[in-house]
Design an enzyme around this catalytic site. Structure first.
Site, mmCIF file in Angstrom:
data_model
loop_
_atom_site.group_PDB
_atom_site.id
_atom_site.type_symbol
_atom_site.label_atom_id
_atom_site.label_comp_id
_atom_site.label_asym_id
_atom_site.label_seq_id
_atom_site.Cartn_x
_atom_site.Cartn_y
_atom_site.Cartn_z
ATOM 1 C CE1 TYR A 69 37.361 46.532 49.164
ATOM 2 C CE2 TYR A 69 39.271 45.721 50.345
ATOM 3 C CZ TYR A 69 38.677 46.127 49.168
ATOM 4 O OH TYR A 69 39.392 46.143 48.008
ATOM 5 C CD GLU A 107 43.082 42.205 42.587
ATOM 6 O OE1 GLU A 107 42.305 42.809 43.347
ATOM 7 O OE2 GLU A 107 43.781 41.245 42.963
ATOM 8 C CD GLN A 143 39.224 45.164 42.319
ATOM 9 O OE1 GLN A 143 39.459 45.065 41.125
ATOM 10 N NE2 GLN A 143 39.784 44.357 43.232
ATOM 11 C CG ASN A 175 47.688 44.483 47.585
ATOM 12 O OD1 ASN A 175 47.078 45.546 47.636
ATOM 13 N ND2 ASN A 175 47.089 43.311 47.772
ATOM 14 C CD GLU A 176 44.600 43.538 51.198
ATOM 15 O OE1 GLU A 176 44.417 42.316 51.178
ATOM 16 O OE2 GLU A 176 43.663 44.366 51.200
ATOM 17 C CD GLU A 215 42.779 46.721 47.567
ATOM 18 O OE1 GLU A 215 41.952 45.943 48.097
ATOM 19 O OE2 GLU A 215 43.856 46.344 47.081
#
Ligand code: AHR
Length: 501
Positions: free
Chosen positions: A248, A25, A352, A175-176, A301
């Site tokens: 996450y 990103e 990432q 995204n999200e 992710e």
């Protein structure tokens, strides 16, 4: 004694190489000056990209690389990143409120495609669904994919250096969107997604694979409501390839990754193991509306999220964190889980790539290191495209309130070109684990290559001063049915064994 029985006649499917995907990103130091140092830099580079990183990345055969966000995608205007670099605009990055860094747009579509070509990865573009229009994204697709000189946008691509089309297949739309991507409801997100893909239909897009924004973590209700709304449209299947989930594993706020203690180690491994339920429960919810499983589940992710400021830049690079065997073992158990559920996970992108969360690389100026997490991807690369082999495990477990019991040994196996790749992780920080290995077919024999990732001190890091502190150790081993393998505490092992014809 832990037992692992390989059942070669039962498999849930082929491990899509894209399960070993990556994410980069425009945030903090991922690109500037992690991946990108610029062509005029004194640091050795290939077309502006850090050469040491490009060379290293190529070695683990990255199948797919997601870009340019993350949250950043939701303010990105692709036109800012084309044309002469000296004339590109400087913009306020999505993350400016956190780190006051500006986006120079030195890496745009052509540079990113160059990186993909250099390392052999397929691009996965994350398109802005919150602050732009369907036409703008349709134009980006046309710019990237239409045949040489066929349209004005294709000619513009040619004038910017790439006559031949990029043929970008994977396009995330949003995204999200439950959070930073517009605070939408699942129904609102599905409607927006449908609005975008309906416009894309006019491109005649048979080779496009659109990915719809799915839930955060274990939010199954989001998935159900999103899928229900999506299903209600006559166009729902228009090039829809998948639904993404983000998960996450967060360590405690005051935890310093360079000083591991057992309680924190366990917490992280227990949390990471939740990925199994996350996959299975989302797939079950998707099945209610997509029983033929046309829509794939994509974890675009995932990774460990430690507190900010623990990496070498001491907080300058947003979210940069130090990496130890904790991260490596967590990655190993997650990848074993993906392999074992390759029937329901099609792609995954670890977050990432560099100078950020759970990174494979830390870099700055002339410094560059491969983290323990990098070595896990190196140890596991033999699984890419392999046929999963059922790994029947009987393992010692640990209990923790609020979590499912955690198996101390994690394992997965696959066969490709008649070579077995078996990967194991010992999730136990305090003691080694012995595993008795056998197969239903009685075919385990021969000379295997063994790679072990382990360090006596679990808090050890690969730093700019000591870049090779944690490295895999290679040896050979004579494999036989019923043999015992010892996994040192907090370790990862890969065994590669050619099978008799
Ligand atoms: O990976 C960092 C951020 O985490 C991404 O931009 C976002 O998608 C997620 O919340």
């Amino acid at each position: 004694m832990n037992k692992l029985v390989l059942d070669f006649s039962h498999s849930v499917g082929t491990i899509n190489p894209n399960i070993y995907g990556h994410f980069s990103e425009h945030i903090g130091g991922v690109f500037y000056d992690g991946l990108w140092v610029g062509e005029d830099s004194g640091i050795e580079n290939v077309h502006g990209f850090r050469k040491s990183l490009v060379d290293s990345f190529k070695k683990i055969a990255p199948p797919v690389l997601r870009w340019p966000g993350g949250c950043f995608a939701e303010i990105y205007d692709w036109r800012d990143g084309i044309g002469p670099r000296s004339q590109r605009p400087t913009r306020v990055n999505w993350w400016y409120y956190r780190d006051h860094r500006l986006e120079s747009n030195q890496v745009g579509t052509h540079e990113f495609m160059d990186l993909c070509r250099l390392v052999g990865a397929e691009p996965y573009f994350a398109a802005n669904m919150t602050t732009t229009t369907p036409l703008h994204i349709r134009d980006w697709i046309e710019y990237c994919n239409f045949p040489a000189n066929s349209t004005t946008l294709a000619k513009e691509r040619g004038a910017n250096g790439d006559t031949e089309p990029f043929n970008v297949r994977y396009w995330g739309i949003g995204n999200e969107n439950w959070g930073g991507g517009g605070q939408m409801t699942p129904e609102g997100c599905a409607r927006e997604y449908l609005r975008y893909i309906t416009i894309m239909r006019s491109l005649g897009t048979a080779n496009l694979k659109f990915i719809m924004c799915g839930p955060d973590g274990h939010n199954v209700s989001w998935t159900r409501r999103l899928m229900q709304e999506w299903r209600s449209s006559p166009y729902h299947l228009t090039d829809t390839y998948g639904m993404s989930v983000h998960y996450y594993t967060r360590s405690s706020k005051d935890y310093d990754p360079a000083h591991i203690d057992e309680a924190e180690w366990d917490l992280v491994q227990f949390k990471a193991a939740k990925m199994k339920r996350i996959l299975e429960d989302h797939r079950a919810a998707m099945d209610e509306f997509d029983p033929d499983r046309k829509i794939k589940l994509i974890v675009d992710e995932w990774g460990i999220w430690h507190r900010d400021g623990t990496g070498p830049s001491k907080g300058y690079n947003l979210f940069e964190q130090q990496s130890t065997m904790m991260d490596a073992v967590m990655a190993a158990q997650t990848l074993n889980l993906f392999n074992n559920r390759c029937d329901i996970v099609d792609m995954a992108n670890v977050a990432q790539l560099c100078n950020n969360l759970h990174s494979l690389y830390l870099a700055g100026g002339e410094h560059f290191v491969e983290t323990p997490n990098y070595h896990v991807f190196d140890l596991y690369k033999g699984h890419q495209g392999g046929r999963q082999v059922n790994a029947l495990l009987t393992s010692e477990v640990k209990e923790k309130e609020g979590f499912a019991p955690l198996e101390m040994v994690s394992a997965s196996a696959s066969v490709k070109e008649n070579v077995l790749t078996l990967t194991l992780a010992n999730l136990d920080i305090s003691k080694s684990q012995r595993v008795k290995l056998s197969s239903v077919e009685g075919i385990l024999q021969g000379e295997a290559k063994v790679r072990l990732l382990h360090h006596e001190n679990v808090s050890t890091c690969n730093t700019f001063e000591d870049p090779f502190a944690i490295m895999p150790r290679d040896c050979t081993m004579t494999v036989a049915e019923g043999m015992e393998i010892t996994l040192p505490a907090a370790s990862v092992m890969a065994i590669t064994l050619p099978l008799a014809e």
